[in-house]
Scaffold this active site. Sequence first.
Site, PDB file in Angstrom:
ATOM      1  CG  ASP A  78      51.698 -12.296 -42.741  1.00  0.00           C
ATOM      2  OD1 ASP A  78      52.248 -11.426 -43.439  1.00  0.00           O
ATOM      3  OD2 ASP A  78      52.239 -13.612 -42.788  1.00  0.00           O
ATOM      4  CD  GLU A 140      57.501 -11.505 -45.074  1.00  0.00           C
ATOM      5  OE1 GLU A 140      58.807 -11.538 -45.444  1.00  0.00           O
ATOM      6  OE2 GLU A 140      56.933 -11.580 -43.900  1.00  0.00           O
TER       7      GLU A 140
END
Length: 369
Positions: A78, A140
């Site tokens: 991400d 994350e």
Amino acid sequence: MEWKQNIIEDFKQLVSFDSISFHERNTADWLLARLKSMGFSVEEDQAGAYYGGDTGNIFAVLDGELEGDPVIFCAHMDVVEPGSGKKSVLEKDGTIHSAGDTVLGADDISGILEILYGVQLVIDSGKPHKKIELLFTIGEELYVKGSDVFDYSKVTAKQAYVLDLSGAVGDAARRAPSIISVRAEIRGKAAHAGFEPENGIHAIFAAANAVSRLCMGHVDEETTFNIGTIQGGTATNIVPDCCVLTGEIRSYDHGKALETVRMTERIFTEEAQKINATAEVTSQIHLIAYETSLESKSVTDFQKACEILGFSGELTGTFGGSDNNSFAKNGIEGLVLSNGMYNAHSTREYTTVDDLYKGAELIGQLILL
């Protein structure tokens, strides 16, 4: 060499994917295809289902010819906002940046590709290696949500390298902090501020007194505290009956972080009681601090690999979290490696072609140790 051109083209392609936290599908599909083509056995878990996302963590294993415990390498899929519609711009000096209206996504596309190309360098060399394990995580950037729910019973590695640190390739962080968010809600009593203010209980007044007693910034050399938002009141002529504050605590010492939470709760409660208001303080632990020993194999192997390649091998600490916090919590020692990203989390983010090359070479060397 052909691989050096390929890593640049792959970087451009991955940058073009929108991969905001919990919407990493395009990046994941690209990774699944690439990993399978490299000979990995691959599985995707259901981590996204926990958070209403469209993607799970990807865990991949490549068997090796040598005995011994494998190493696991990790990067996240991400990116932060503004991260939609990203475009990469390659300058003549090898700098790669965005068009200026989004982040670049080197955090953590650089890490993903350095891992993949490091493995490919080993495969192409024909040299025997131990089993290789890879983990590519979701969410994350939102306090390691993906790695927090990953099933670590699948992992046989005893040491981990997470590629997710700003700075030139060849540096690594061996410790990171606990991160705890706090929320304080003061409840008072509303009254007309002009006609009968004495009948009200001023929630903002109690909150302000509490904040004035808290140590903002560095509590000590290992701990920081910040109240970041304050909301309260409905109109200038009404004594406010509610005030809500949110903040964050970071510390290399988890015990100190918890003590700061308790201190916050005590101070808000005391100030609320002074004016017959009430206070409710809640907290959420996002990450737990760790420190990897200088004598650990992850450290000694990292320094040996850097020595072979002529890299700095500098060890430091980071005051940010990463998936390595999750590894440490699950008994897997490791380091967070610099992967050549700079000005991360801003539209000024950039990386360099040289860092991509060096990052891949470092991963390849670590695999062969």
